[in-house]
Design a protein around this motif. Structure first.
Motif, mmCIF file in Angstrom:
data_model
loop_
_atom_site.group_PDB
_atom_site.id
_atom_site.type_symbol
_atom_site.label_atom_id
_atom_site.label_comp_id
_atom_site.label_asym_id
_atom_site.label_seq_id
_atom_site.Cartn_x
_atom_site.Cartn_y
_atom_site.Cartn_z
ATOM 1 N N LYS A 257 0.824 -1.212 0.000
ATOM 2 C CA LYS A 257 0.000 0.000 0.000
ATOM 3 C C LYS A 257 0.855 1.258 0.000
ATOM 4 N N ASN A 258 2.063 1.154 0.539
ATOM 5 C CA ASN A 258 2.964 2.303 0.495
ATOM 6 C C ASN A 258 3.773 2.333 -0.789
ATOM 7 N N LEU A 261 2.478 3.823 -4.177
ATOM 8 C CA LEU A 261 2.354 5.262 -4.439
ATOM 9 C C LEU A 261 3.382 5.778 -5.448
ATOM 10 N N SER A 265 2.685 7.013 -9.488
ATOM 11 C CA SER A 265 3.016 8.256 -10.184
ATOM 12 C C SER A 265 3.868 7.960 -11.409
ATOM 13 N N TYR A 328 -4.179 8.517 -6.841
ATOM 14 C CA TYR A 328 -3.073 8.810 -5.926
ATOM 15 C C TYR A 328 -3.598 9.485 -4.666
ATOM 16 N N ASN A 332 -3.270 8.061 -0.968
ATOM 17 C CA ASN A 332 -2.258 8.697 -0.135
ATOM 18 C C ASN A 332 -2.861 9.736 0.802
ATOM 19 N N LYS A 334 -1.587 11.415 3.133
ATOM 20 C CA LYS A 334 -0.731 12.555 3.413
ATOM 21 C C LYS A 334 -0.997 13.687 2.426
ATOM 22 N N LEU A 335 -1.126 13.322 1.164
ATOM 23 C CA LEU A 335 -1.330 14.324 0.136
ATOM 24 C C LEU A 335 -2.703 14.950 0.261
ATOM 25 N N ARG A 336 -3.641 14.114 0.699
ATOM 26 C CA ARG A 336 -5.005 14.583 0.849
ATOM 27 C C ARG A 336 -5.079 15.691 1.879
ATOM 28 N N VAL C 104 -0.089 5.023 5.506
ATOM 29 C CA VAL C 104 -1.276 5.019 4.654
ATOM 30 C C VAL C 104 -2.471 4.295 5.283
ATOM 31 N N TYR C 149 -4.621 9.530 10.576
ATOM 32 C CA TYR C 149 -3.382 8.914 10.104
ATOM 33 C C TYR C 149 -2.221 9.425 10.951
#
Lengths: 338, 283, 618
Positions: A257-258, A261, A265, A328, A332, A334-336, C104, C149
């Motif tokens: 899952k990591n 990412l 891309s 993505y 992800n 974090k990006l969200r 994640v 998270y």
């Protein structure tokens, strides 16, 4: 999640429109400023200068460049892409016929590239530290060195010419008629229940799709492999192991899952390239898609087609990028948050 | 570092393949047994010399116009190698310079260059180079220009993100405090740090340039028709695929070999030069 | 009843064809409900204990000896059976809480996975259990946290989540590997408290691994001091702390500065702990080469652990002399009268505007209205936790950032504007020593080239001049001159930091700005560097702005201190005043977070040196 993603996608779409606008200007400039005279090129070599001048006026090329661009853009927005110089037919119609064929081709190829890429990446990762690793690694470099059109020619030589097991020209056998309706042949045939046609069309797509799919999978494999290796250095993998989580679960539930990412891309970029790769594959397989139209237009210096088809390629690439970006964002957190 | 580079078997294999092709390209007139454009209409589509019906004077057979395939392959290496070297160097210079500026100064100039890359990336490279060739017209110089104009983004994207990493290192700030000017910091501190990546990318890009040139010459939009090029040979041989499949196989193999050479070299360089990979190997 | 029995444990690494014991001859038993503190500097092999128990080792490592958990042999048992113990009977708390959680997956998903593995059936029940767990570790609004998270939580919160997961199965044994090192001081003490509370209420046995002897003594029943993978000393925590029997333990104590006393010098052990590859080349006691009490007999054979008290073992043949090792007196190394005022900072603020895209901007005020002055030869400290803006102050002073408001006057010249001339002026007068030597030294330059980069920038110097200058500077910072032609990768952390200092000194600046220059270094190396700075001041005369999160380091070096919180100075004054009688609640909370036990010990040490705490005036 939806509330955070939608505005981001919206922003992305606005950016895409901006990009398309810039692309259209660039396209126009390249084809009008550079030392080529479409008016002269579209006339027989015996044409007199006066004839060419008349033709130039007819094409609107005596006007200032910006006016020409403005006229072209306004017409474009009205859905008028102009008329082909060579075929004397609406460019819009040509694209509407060809684009679905290319999209079907590209979509299946991306599917194959994804399956091969991710499966191969996991296999590559599993082989780490084994004696076979250097050999397997070398194989991926060899695969990486074979571009799609070489695969295409290779497949034709082997499966088409030598073994004669699969067709390698066009979308359907000559004795089959294209079904009525849209040019999404596979969908169309499937939904109208014409399974013979569906099957035949699918057989025609095997070689081109695998040529494209296989050509674009090694890069995905290698990135997935190296991102998995990176992820396995992370503390949470070690800690999961210390919590007694099984190796399979660590790989599929935590690491993949990591690692997916960075792979995703890369896939965005790769799929853009893949869509460009359809051009030559279509030519090689005489597949009536955007690529075949484009190459014909290039040979005939058919400017309106080149312009419009070039833009069509960009639109599709931007759609691919937007889809990949959305995915993505979904994957992800974090990006969200940003 | 340099010693370990030349100890890598990948680098050596890559260099050997590339070396052979470069020698072929430079000394083509001396090596090639025939004039590549000389037509022998009495002996067309001859198979390779060792198979039945082959002619020993045409080692790898002839094409549909009776031209010597081996000579055409050797001369084809000229176009391929010239484009590979010059186009990738050009793309590297344009892409890297923009990447250094964008990554080092950041802010608006970075955003601007980033947007330009976005615009370029929305074009599949093959399509963009084809369109450029339509605008520019055929010819070696134009092929090189088109590839530079298309592929600078490959360098720009990758180098820029690497510059961003290096830029954050304290030794960059230290160099500024020691009185280094911005250009000097870039040249003395940042460029050396990204050099391994740059060299690796350059090698990979040479492979890509070979492919793009082959694609363009396949559709007849590369060098002019009387200059032999591998893509052109593929296109010609495709017409006689049933009669002379070997004619198709040979240029395919030549393209593959060239790309493979550059890729193996690039991978070998990456393995021996990449600091991160070395660090990973140690732990 | 013993939970864990370790007997003659050896962990060895394969290097080339040789097997080198990284940990050797280790033995101890851990009783039910007791806490064992494992203390050592980096590379001492302390993390190997936890890894050996889990049998999850890096490639090429192997374990031999006795390792018995509740009577079961951990080394001999099948891997699957051992896996069943992990996370159930044996739980771990990691060093880096933020990276210990999968970025994640939501916190809820990760807890749920763990609970499902523990066999808590229904999803609903698992959720309830998770909420109870998060309540037990005193996390506010647990239901919200389940949906978050890792990156949305602070380090302390992540550590609480991980502690909750570790205690979820009511483990018999908890192994906490430097669980607070990555956290801010105030968070540190709360996490330690939490682990201690849970340990007591659950009756869990704990192995608490740390580099901080003080902290270990504070939390543990027994302490095990490791040196180069060998047991140096093992015994009751309080006894070891009050009366260290091994010279290494004693030196560790004496090299650790205190927040509450600054009049004693720090003991600096020479050199550093041998790395794995050097282990084979030392004959006899591995501590021998650094030991102040070493005699020939020490080099003849490896000392065996002998009992010096009830349950107190020490691996030293001269342990009776340990108590005589004394710290140096401070007066000898620093006294330098202040000179003229050099730097004035007037209501300086810094607002960052982040560009995202060509047009969008967001603002963030990192530094708000700070004022201070600095005199010649004065060392001032700025303390604060991460994100307080203290590093931005450092960068403002050096001219790496330009202030958005206020005025910066340096040696009689206003340098606020950041134009070319002020920058040059700043560079001639202020230099910076960077935090992370790894990042501060260009790995592609030789040490000499790094140190004399200022000469390269100026232009005229020949390489011969530069080399001579580099050697002189290396000598000043206590490095051999042959280091000049080496590369940073060939140096240890402490040596790199010396090079870092030497580079800053090259232009002979009047002010050094030092940003966290000893964080991440071992105490013995830290003591060397702190003493080096004091010595350099007495030899060269310069002022320093020391930025640090470590109050003790600031107390040791600085005469005045500024406490920074959320971009502002909340308290300022002479270091002794501020630390002994804090006025601002934030300063109080910072000080409260430091383990207190040391005060008594410091007083004891001071008496031995003939100074009473009351003498302390700076």
């Amino acid at each position: 999640m939806l509330t955070t993603i939608v505005p981001l996608i919206g922003r992305r779409l606005i950016a895409s429109i901006f990009i398309l606008l810039v692309v259209s200007v660039l396209l126009f400039l390249v084809l009008h400023v550079l030392p080529v005279d479409p008016a002269a090129m579209s006339m027989p070599p015996t044409a007199t200068i006066a004839e060419i001048e008349a033709h130039r006026r007819e094409m609107g090329m005596d006007q200032p460049l910006w006016d020409q661009y403005a006229i072209w853009l306004v017409k474009l927005l009205q859905g008028d892409l102009g008329t082909s110089i060579h075929f004397k037919r609406s460019v819009w119609g040509l694209i509407a016929d060809a684009l679905p064929a290319t999209i079907e081709l590209a979509f299946l190829s991306m599917l194959i590239a994804t399956v091969f890429g991710i499966g191969g990446g996991l296999l590559l990762f599993a082989s780490r530290g084994s004696y076979a690793e250097p050999a397997i690694d070398l194989v991926t470099i060899v695969l990486l060195s074979i571009p799609e059109f070489l695969w295409a020619l290779f497949f034709i030589l082997i499966f088409g010419v030598a073994l004669n097991v699969l067709p390698f020209t066009g979308r359907l056998d000559a004795d089959l008629r294209l079904p009525e309706g849209s040019n999404f042949l596979l969908l169309n045939a499937l939904f109208s229940g014409q399974f013979a046609i569906f099957w035949n069309a699918l057989k025609h797509m095997v070689l081109p799709c695998f040529a494209l799919g296989i050509a674009f999978s090694p890069a995905i494999m290698r990135v997935l492999r190296s991102s998995l290796i990176d992820v396995y250095q992370d503390d949470y993998i070690h800690l999961a192991r210390l919590r007694g989580v099984t190796e399979t679960r660590i790989l599929l539930g935590h690491a993949l899952k990591n690692a997916i990412l960075p792979t995703l891309s890369l896939m965005g970029v790769q799929f853009g390239f893949l869509f460009g790769g359809t051009l030559l594959v279509e030519v090689i397989f005489s597949y009536p898609g955007l690529g075949s139209v484009m190459v014909d237009a290039v040979r005939n210096a058919d400017l309106p087609i080149i312009q419009a088809v070039g833009l069509a390629y960009c639109v599709v690439v931007l759609v691919i990028n937007t889809v990949v970006d959305t995915l993505y964002l979904v994957l992800n957190p974090k990006l969200r948050a940003q | 570092m340099l010693r370990s580079v030349f100890r890598s078997s990948r680098v050596l294999i890559g260099l050997t393949i590339v070396g052979i092709l470069v020698v072929c390209a430079i000394f083509a007139p001396l090596i090639a047994p025939h004039d590549p454009n000389e037509q022998n209409l009495v002996s067309i589509l001859l198979p390779p010399a060792w198979s039945e019906g082959g002619d020993p004077s045409f080692l790898l057979g002839t094409d549909s116009l009776g031209r010597d395939v081996l000579s055409r392959l050797i001369f084809g290496a000229r176009v391929a190698m010239t484009v590979a070297v010059l186009a990738s160097l050009g793309a590297m210079i344009v892409g890297a310079v923009l990447a250094y500026i964008a990554g080092y100064f950041g802010g608006r100039i970075d955003a601007l260059i980033g947007r330009a890359v976005d615009v370029w990336m929305s074009f599949p490279p093959v399509i963009l180079s084809l369109i450029l060739m339509v605008g520019l017209g055929v010819g070696l110089r134009n092929v090189i220009f088109a590839i530079v104009a298309v592929d600078w983004t490959r360098f720009c994207r990758v180098i820029r993100s690497e510059v961003l990493v290096v830029r954050r290192k304290d030794y960059i700030a230290a160099a500024q405090l020691m009185g280094f000017s911005h250009p000097r910091v870039i040249v003395k501190e940042i460029v050396p740090a990204t050099l391994p990546l740059l060299i690796t990318l350059l090698s990979m890009e040479m492979g890509i340039a070979v492919i793009v040139e082959a694609i363009l010459s396949f559709v007849g939009m590369s060098v002019s028709a009387n200059t032999p090029a591998w893509g052109q040979m593929v296109a010609d041989a495709r017409q006689t695929i049933y009669e002379a499949p070997w004619n198709l196989f040979l240029p395919i193999f030549a393209i593959f070999l060239a790309v493979l050479g550059f890729n193996i070299l690039g991978d070998g360089l990456r393995r021996t030069l990449d600091v991160r990979l070395i660090a990973r190997g140690r732990t | 009843m013993s939970i864990l029995a370790v007997d003659n444990l050896e962990v060895s690494a394969r290097i080339g064809t040789a097997r080198i014991p990284v940990v050797s001859g280790l033995g101890f038993t851990l009783q039910r409900g007791s806490v064992l503190g494992v203390v050592g500097e980096s590379g001492a092999g302390k993390s190997m204990i936890g890894r050996a128990i889990a049998q999850i080792l890096p490639q090429g490592f192997s374990v031999t000896g006795g390792l018995s958990f509740l009577g079961q042999d951990l080394i001999g048992m099948p891997a699957e059976q051992r896996r069943m113990l992990l996370g159930r009977d044996i739980a771990f708390v990691p060093q880096e809480p933020l990276s210990g959680l999968n970025p994640v997956l939501t916190i809820g998903a990760q807890i749920d996975e763990h609970l499902a593995r523990l066999g808590i059936g229904a999803k609903r029940a698992r959720r309830d259990y998770a909420l109870d767990m998060l309540n037990a570790v005193r996390l506010p609004r647990p239901a919200d946290i389940l949906g978050k998270y890792a990156h949305q939580l602070s380090g302390g919160m992540c550590q609480r989540v991980l502690i909750a997961m570790a205690f979820a199965s009511r483990p018999k044994l908890l192994i906490a590997d430097e669980p607070t090192t990555a956290l801010d001081v105030t968070t540190q003490s709360r996490i330690v408290e939490l682990i201690r509370d849970l340990q007591r209420s659950e009756g869990t046995s704990v192995i608490f691994i740390t580099h901080d002897l003080r902290l270990a003594a504070d939390i543990s029943d027994q302490v095990l001091v490791l040196y180069a993978g060998r047991l140096a000393e093992y015994g009751p925590a309080k006894e070891i702390f009050a009366d260290a029997a091994h010279p290494y333990t004693r030196c560790l104590q004496l090299s650790n500065p205190s927040v509450h006393a600054s009049r004693i010098g720090l003991y600096s052990l020479p050199d550093r702990m041998p790395g794995i590859s050097a282990l084979g080349s030392i004959a006899g006691c591995l501590f021998g080469p650094r030991c102040p009490n070493v005699i020939d007999a020490c080099r003849e054979k490896t000392p065996r652990a002998v009992s010096v008290g009830e349950g107190h073992d020490v691996a030293c043949i001269r342990s009776d002399l340990t108590a005589r090792i004394d710290p140096p007196l401070r007066q000898a190394i620093d006294k330098k009268p202040y000179g003229a005022s050099l730097l004035t900072v007037e209501s300086v603020s810094k607002t960052f505007s982040m560009t995202s895209g060509i047009f969008r901007r967001t603002n963030f005020q990192a530094v708000r209205n700070i004022n201070f002055t600095l005199q010649q030869n004065e060392f001032v400290g700025i303390v604060g936790e991460s994100g307080s803006g203290k590093s931005t102050v450092a960068r403002l002073l050096c001219g790496l950032e330009t202030a958005t408001e206020g005025k910066l006057v340096l040696a009689g010249r206003d340098v606020t504007g950041g134009d070319k001339v002020s920058r040059q002026h700043q560079r001639a007068h202020i230099q910076m020593v960077f935090q992370d030597p790894q990042s501060a030294l260009n790995p592609r330059r030789s040490v000499a080239s790094i140190i004399t980069q200022a000469m390269e920038a100026a232009g005229q110097a020949t390489w011969r001049d530069r080399l001579a200058k580099a050697e002189a500077l290396l000598h000043e910072v206590g490095l051999p001159s042959d280091a000049a032609l080496r590369f940073p990768s060939e140096l240890s952390g402490g040596q790199k930091q010396r090079v870092n200092i030497a580079r800053a000194l090259c232009r002979a600046p009047e002010i050094l700005v030092a940003d966290e220059i000893v964080s991440g270094l071992d105490v013995s190396v830290q003591a060397q560097l702190l003493n080096l700075l004091l010595r350099l001041r007495s030899e060269r005369s310069f002022s320093m702005v020391l930025i640090s999160h470590d109050l003790a380091v600031v107390r040791y070096l600085c005469d005045r201190v500024f406490v920074m919180h959320k971009g502002e100075f909340v308290e300022a004054g002479p270091t002794a005043d501020v630390f002994d009688h804090p006025q601002h609640p934030y300063t109080e909370s910072l000080l409260a977070a430091v383990p207190r036990d040391f005060v008594a010990d410091a007083a004891r040490r001071d008496r031995r040196n003939g100074i009473s705490p009351a003498d302390e005036i700076v």
